[in-house]
Structures are given as C-alpha cells and as structure tokens.
Design an enzyme around this catalytic site. Structure first.
Site, mmCIF file in Angstrom:
data_model
loop_
_atom_site.group_PDB
_atom_site.id
_atom_site.type_symbol
_atom_site.label_atom_id
_atom_site.label_comp_id
_atom_site.label_asym_id
_atom_site.label_seq_id
_atom_site.Cartn_x
_atom_site.Cartn_y
_atom_site.Cartn_z
ATOM 1 N N GLY A 222 2.463 -4.791 -6.842
ATOM 2 C CA GLY A 222 3.214 -5.685 -5.962
ATOM 3 C C GLY A 222 2.931 -5.420 -4.510
ATOM 4 O O GLY A 222 1.849 -4.949 -4.152
ATOM 5 N N SER A 223 3.931 -5.718 -3.686
ATOM 6 C CA SER A 223 3.719 -5.691 -2.240
ATOM 7 C C SER A 223 3.698 -4.272 -1.702
ATOM 8 O O SER A 223 4.275 -3.351 -2.282
ATOM 9 C CB SER A 223 4.823 -6.472 -1.539
ATOM 10 N N GLY A 226 7.470 -3.298 -0.853
ATOM 11 C CA GLY A 226 8.261 -2.933 -2.026
ATOM 12 C C GLY A 226 7.727 -1.673 -2.689
ATOM 13 O O GLY A 226 8.491 -0.802 -3.129
ATOM 14 N N GLY A 227 6.416 -1.555 -2.742
ATOM 15 C CA GLY A 227 5.798 -0.412 -3.409
ATOM 16 C C GLY A 227 6.050 0.888 -2.677
ATOM 17 O O GLY A 227 6.374 1.913 -3.294
ATOM 18 N N GLU A 246 0.099 -0.122 -7.277
ATOM 19 C CA GLU A 246 -1.019 -0.840 -6.665
ATOM 20 C C GLU A 246 -0.402 -1.755 -5.612
ATOM 21 O O GLU A 246 0.352 -2.671 -5.938
ATOM 22 C CB GLU A 246 -1.765 -1.631 -7.737
ATOM 23 N N CYS A 286 -5.141 -9.659 -6.142
ATOM 24 C CA CYS A 286 -5.200 -8.398 -5.385
ATOM 25 C C CYS A 286 -6.630 -8.084 -4.997
ATOM 26 O O CYS A 286 -6.861 -7.259 -4.111
ATOM 27 C CB CYS A 286 -4.594 -7.250 -6.190
#
Lengths: 494, 494
Positions: A222-223, A226-227, A246, A286
């Site tokens: 994800g982002s 957020g990650g 990732e 991605c």
C-alpha cells in the site's frame, strides 16, 4: 462505514456497513491463534489441497467476482479476468512448491567427534511456521494483491493462519472473496481460524490488527504513509514482529544511447511501449515507470518527442477511488508548480473530468538528483523525463532514487565498463533489473524478486511475489541432538 | 576516552586515548563506500584467500593477542586460546563456503512462451553484496564476536566492506586486531576501505556510525538497551537499513520427568553439568541458561538440591568490566528484593568481592509467567528455578519468555503428545532447541541458527553464527532478460 462504490461514477452501490470493531478484530486474531498449532502441523499435501481448492473456487465464481471487481475498481473485464487467472495460477504454484517439498527443506549436519571448533553435536536446521499473519490487501489488484493474493497464498502455504484486512476500495468484492475462502476452509475440514477476515478504512482497524499480541508477522502492500505508520506500530510492540511492507516505487527506466541507434521505427516502437506501460491500469501499478532517463542529443530529443506524442494520444481509465484520484491530482499539481520541470504534454482536459490525463515533464539530471520531492511516487499515469549527458549522470539519478522495485536498462546488450557500472548501480538500488520490456507485469516464478531497498520494501531481502515469498513466514530453527522420533519426522514436531 | 584495564583488578594499563571523532567515523565510512564496488566485484576465490590470510595472521600473533585478551577480559588463557581457534576456524569455514560457490548461488528460470500468467520472460535471481556493513563488537567474546568475529567474517565473505566499532571493554586488543586486519588487507592488495575501524564507548559514536548514509546494514551483538537504541536509529534514518541485532536471551532449560528417572547418579551428573554451564565464563554467554524448569515432586526436589549444591561449590571468575559487574550486582539485588523468589544458595561472600557469587532462586510457574521483570536477562551466573506441575505449566513458562536464543529440553527422547507439544512451543520461542547438553557453546556449521524471536534477535529469520550468517549481507535481485554477457558472468555485473 464501508460503502461499495462504482469506481467510474462514484455512485454508491447498496447499503453501507460498519467496519470491524476492536472486539471483532480480537476475536479473529484469537481464532487464528487457536488454529496455528493444528494448521502448522498439516502436511504439505494437505496445504496444497487447500490452495488448489481456493483456486478452483475463485474460477468457479469468476463471472460474479470479475463483474463486481469491475464495478468497484473500474479496471475493466479483460484485465480483471487475467488477474483472476494469475491469482489462481499463483495459488496452484504454491501448491506445486509444497508438493515438491521446498517448504520443508532442511539442512542436517552430522555430529563430528572431538573438541570444538571442529567437533560438534548433530544440528538439523528446519523451518517452522511463524504463526498468525496479518495481511493488508492492496487497492490496485483486487484479486492478485487482495484477499486471496500472493501474501495470503504464501502464508497459507507456509502453514500460517491469516487474518486478512480487506481494502475499503473494493469492500464488497473483499467480503465475497473472504466468504468463498471461509467456505473452502470449512469444506477442507480445517479450523475456521485458518482464514479470518476483518474490514475497515480507519487507521484504528489497522493498528488494532498489528498490535494484537498473537500476530506474528505482517504483510502489507500500500501507500508509503500507511505503510510507514504501521511499520512503526509493528516495531514498537512489546514484542516487535517482522513487517513485510511494499510501500511504493518510482521504477526508473533508462534509455541508453544503444537503444536509440536502431532507427526511427524501433525508436517509435519503444516510445509507444513505454507510453502504454505508463497508462496501463491508469498507472496504478507499483511497477509503473515514473522516471525515464533519456540521453541528451538528437536521438534522445526524437525519442522524447515520440514518447510525448504517444502518451498524448492515450486516455487512462477512471482511477480506483476518489481518494486515489485526488492524491494523483495533488501530486501532478505539485509538479506543475515546480520551476524545475518543463511540461511535455498539451493538457487541455478539465481537472474534474471522470478520467485523469497523463502527465509528463522534463527535468535535468542535476535538478532531479538534488530535489528530494521529485523522488516521491505520484501514483497514476505520471512520469518525469530526466535528460542525461553521461553514464555518471545516469548513475547519479539512480543513486538519488535510492530504493525502487525495478530499474529497466534499455540498450545494455553490449558488455562495456560503462554498462557494467550501470548494471551494478541498478542492482544496488532495485529488487529487479530488466533489460527488455517494461516493468509493469511481474511473473510468478521461483526467480522473481519483488522488493528492493527502502521504500520499495521495508524488508529488502524478501519478496512479496514469486515462490520465495514463502520464506517470509518460515522461521529457521536449529535442532541440536534431535531424538530419533523427531528426526524421523524430518524435524517437524507435530 | 578509551582505557585498557586489567579485568581482574580494575588497574589501568598504559595511557588512555580518545574515541573516534565524527570526522574520523565519516572518513572510515567514506573509505568503505569507495571500496564497495571493487570489493563486491572480487571473486569467491579472492575473498576466500583474504579470509584464510586473516585466520593465519590471528594464529601467528596468538601469543601476544591471547595474553592481551586475558588481561583485558579476565577470561583465562585456555578459554581464549580456544576462542581464537574458533575464530580462525570460522574465517576458514566461510572461505570453504565461498570456494564451494554457495555465496553466488542463483536461480535461473527460463522464459516460457505465451501469455501470462504461465508465459514469462527469463528471470535470473542473483544475490548482490548489500554494501558497507557497520559491525558492533561484543564484550564477552573478545575474538569470536569481536573485531574479526563471525559478523566481520560473514560480511567480508559476502563482498561487503566492514566498518568495525571495537568494544571499549577490550580496547587495546581491538585496535591490535584491527591493525592486523588492515595489514592483511593491504598485503592482499585490496583497498583499505575493505576493513575500517572506529572506537568509542559513547552513544554518539554508535549513532554516528549507524546514521552514516553509506552504511547499508548493521550487525550488533550486545545489550538490550544499546541494541534497541541503535535499532531505532537504523529504522529512523531517511533510508532505514537492516539492523541485525542480538540483544539478550534467558535460555530456558526444561528438565522433564523422564530426565530424572534414571537414578541419582545421572541426576547429579546433570545438576553438575548445568551448574558448570551457568558459571562458564562467569555466566557471560548470550546462551547462558537463566531459567531452569524442574518438575514438582520428590525427583524434582532432589535435582534442585543437587543443582544448588553444585552451584554453591563453584566460583565464577572476575567479570569482563566494572560496568558489567555492576549490572550483574544490580540485577541480583533486584531479585533478592522480590517476595516471589525463594533463594536457594547460601551466599556469605561480601558484595564488593573481586569475583561475583552465583545466584539461584526458586519461583512458581504461575508467578514467573505473570511477572515481566523475571523475564529480563541478568547477564552473569544467575538463574531462576521454576517449578512446574504439568506440561501446560511448562508451556506457559516458555510462552512467557517469548523470545530466546535457545530452549533446552532434557528428557524428550520418547515421542508423546506432550513432548510434541513442548517441542512445538519451544520452536515457537527459540532459534535453537537442544535435546542434550547445555546451550553454552555454539557450533559453527551450515545448520546452525543463532537468533530467535525478539529480543533474542531483531531479525529472527537470520543468524549471526554459522554459514547462513552470510545471507544477511547478500540481497536478492531478479534479472529479467539478462543480456548474454551478463548471463556468462552468472549475473554478477562486475
């Protein structure tokens, strides 16, 4: 609240429903923890059977699932059918790996008589399932990186129960896929805790899941924002756990002079291929190329012209959600304001159109390398052309990017000091280095590596695609002087 | 300031000297960074030759080095000669691994014609040196976990330059060993950056080293406090890097009823072995047994009596440094104050004696499991006896420990549901599970795993001892459609 939405129009579909409560999340994790011993004790054949059954169930419900995915994501039926194929292929691929015995590979060093250091007891290195895995689905692959995607497949293959958090951008598809998975688990007579499902768009849901004491590892796609937030939660638990995240990647693609020395036709073909890669899935990959390094000079100018023209003619489809579209618009707006960038596309479309317009601008290698903001991913069909005057310029650009899932080198067919240097720099910053084609599209195979130095991955030695993804969930343990009964079981205790 | 000190008396030896300045640390890292490409490009044979030359140089200077190590550490000549043997064995072991080609193992998946997911490009998974490694020496193994210990050996084997921080508890030995290493590197005609050395006892030196942008990974063996602080620094860099930290472990040893059913002689022998393990090196082993689980009942009582008696008769030697001794005294004092613990030794020695007295106390399984403070390592010859009434009690104790380098199970020779359950729980919390002998002593071999769930290791999937330690410094990269020249070089770019 969770609300299924038509991606193309923003129209709500049906009723909204509440996200998982703290009690529901705790119960899901407890159920997974209760199942961990029994599921970890299943043999490779039993787990392979589960994975094949999940693949079969996905295919059996293909028509309904793909139609629903299309409504919620806007990604189109051909792509989504292909993605479901890939997801089933991946589940069966891990089943093959299990049946070959790769998950239970072990090293057995016989005892050596005498004093240390040469003398030693018998040591057997086995791998044990790490325990319940929290899996955060991604928005951009509603099948392949979602509820039954690669993270779930590899965790189940390893013998770890999963607690999947569905992505709120396709909530109805997520709960339908989860129901399918739970039905298959029950049909296989496995404990329900093997596959648990929670939902929610709030940060609280994610934090509660990562903080649950029985969770042993986290898989996240994800982002960056957020990650990194969840990685911090995982690191600050009383007992920190591995966070396989990732988080984003800008995927430099380097056009070397040799790639442009094959005539106008080949050049235009490359330009069209590249434009297509950037617009594929509205750039919501991605691995979408975000930085294109092109040599200075006439050949480079001609390539940039052809590339801009090809991109100008393409129209990305609607993006996955209003939030993702808004982030794209903001990212492009930030680039538009930069005095360092020279826009390359004529963009007359209104800013509030249902579908985004691609964005392309040019920047010097020195300005790119010196400007940290330009190394941040703009998720969508947007890229920067960086003009390079030398191998050193190109190396400087790659080093400034620092961490990325992929680097593509076009025109590296001939061995030379310069090419070797660039290949070395590329391998230092990327998890995958391509010498042909485009980085969008990630084959599921043993040799794949989908990771790379931070922020491409929070654990750059691991991959989230390909069969080595299994290694993230099998922790090595050395058994010293194992008794016969345990050796007979090849070191697997139960 | 750094000051060489007689461990046994606290007497200063010679002049003090300043720790490395920020500029010196930056220069050392820059030198390592400048050497990374050339050293990464050396072949396995060249690196094996370097490792063998280092082993030979250590042995050639054995007499002077061991005498110095003994003065600075107080560990005694027999142990230190054995440790030097092990260090040389380990350097040569990695050389053997390189010569077998294990470091450059790769996976080559041929292209498959047709559409994805089955169709795919050719993918070759290689491993590349991660770059300059910062290595923090430990105090308790002045050879095997210090300047030329396993971390340095494995990083050099992987083709990564090292910047070693010497431990201030043996500063003169550290700089002497570093000078030896630098001389060998020069004799091998390798760049000086391949081996760099800094020194200092302050937190600033460690932080500067971990924060240096060119450092690509950190290897650390040491205290929980120092390790967690540096792990945080590594995680909060603009580009976080892997932090391979081994931070402490309490190494439960479980005496199962079957181990006590073989008569008084065998029981007393086990008790003596265990007491010896706890006093070995004054308990300054990361694998020293700190929690002994003993069954309730007459056999258990007899074992505890024999164990306490054996321990009462042993006298650990002086500890490594005044700081380590002071931490031990504080840890024991904390235990003495606990109302939950029943002391098992008659300890009449004065608190300010040059050598520490062993400490042993008994606690119930329920109190142990519920009291977090009792799960913290007291580094030295101190242990708790936990009395267990059932397999469930024992499992609860192991689960309360949560993360440890080792669990030892005595008496698990017979297969049973209960034994399987305990083996499973042991593999969930430990990196190594022993079924005979004591955990002190870690063989250097391919099957070894010296790690375990946090805090035993910050990266529980990796090991700091044994040949898999190499994997920490070789990052996988997938090459897609590699050109012929690169395939001919087996994917190694230069």
């Amino acid at each position: 609240m969770l609300q299924s939405t038509e991606a193309r129009t923003g129209t709500a579909i049906g009723e909204a429903w509440p996200e998982s409560t703290a009690a529901e999340i705790a119960a899901a994790v407890q159920s997974a923890a209760d199942a961990a011993a029994a599921f970890g004790a299943t043999g490779a054949v039993q787990r392979a059977t589960l994975l094949r059954a999940l693949a079969g169930a996905l295919e059996a419900e293909r028509e309904a699932l793909v139609a629903l995915a299309d409504r919620e994501s806007g990604l189109g039926l051909p792509r989504l059918n292909g993605e479901l194929d890939r997801t089933a292929f991946q589940l069966r691929g891990f089943a093959d790996v299990l049946e070959r015995g790769d998950a239970h590979v072990f090293i057995d060093d016989a005892a050596v008589a005498g004093a240390p250091p040469a003398g030693r007891p018998r040591l057997t290195r086995v791998r044990v399932p790490v325990g319940p895995v929290a899996m955060f689905s991604a928005s951009n692959f509603p099948f392949a990186f979602s509820v039954l995607g690669g993270d779930t497949a590899s965790a189940l293959a390893a013998g770890c129960p999963v607690v999947v958090k569905g992505h709120p951008a396709h909530p109805e598809l997520s709960r339908r896929t989860a129901a399918l998975a739970q039905r298959v688990v029950a049909e296989q007579a496995l404990p329900a805790g093997v596959f648990q499902f929670v939902q929610g768009g709030s940060i609280e849901v994610g934090v509660a899941l990562v903080n649950a004491p029985a969770i042993a590892a986290v898989a996240f796609t994800g982002s960056f924002k957020g990650g990194t937030a969840l990685a911090k939660v995982a690191a600050e638990r009383p007992r920190p756990i591995p966070f396989y995240g990732e988080l984003g990647s800008i995927n430099p693609l380097v056009v070397l002079p040799a790639a442009l020395a094959k005539g106008a036709e080949k050049r235009n073909e490359l330009a069209a291929t590249l434009a297509g890669s950037i617009c594929m899935g509205a750039g919501q990959f991605c691995t979408s190329p975000g930085v294109i390094v092109v040599p200075k000079g006439a050949d480079g100018d001609a390539f940039v012209d052809a590339f801009a023209q090809a991109l100008q003619g393409l129209q990305p489809h609607a993006m996955l959600s209003a939030g993702i579209r808004s982030a794209f618009d903001k990212g492009v707006a930030r680039w538009r304001e930069s005095a360092l960038l020279k826009p390359l596309l004529n963009d007359a479309a209104p800013a509030d159109a249902a579908t985004p317009r691609p964005y392309l601008a040019e920047v010097s290698a020195a300005d790119f390398a010196a400007t940290h903001d330009l190394h941040e991913e703009v998720f969508g069909s947007a890229a920067l052309v960086v003009r390079s005057g030398s191998v050193d310029d190109t190396a400087t650009v790659l080093e400034a990017v620092g961490g990325t899932l992929t680097v593509t080198l076009w025109g590296a067919e001939e061995d030379s000091i310069e090419t070797r240097h660039l290949v070395r720099v590329a391998t230092q910053v990327a998890g995958r280095v391509l010498f042909a084609g485009v980085p969008t599209g990630v084959a599921v195979t043993a040799a794949q590596h989908h990771g790379g130095p931070y922020p491409a991955s929070t654990q750059p030695f691991t991959t989230s695609v390909g069969y080595a993804a299994l290694d993230r969930f099998l922790r090595p343990v050395a058994l010293q002087d194992a008794p016969t009964w345990l050796s007979d079981r090849q070191g697997v205790p139960c």
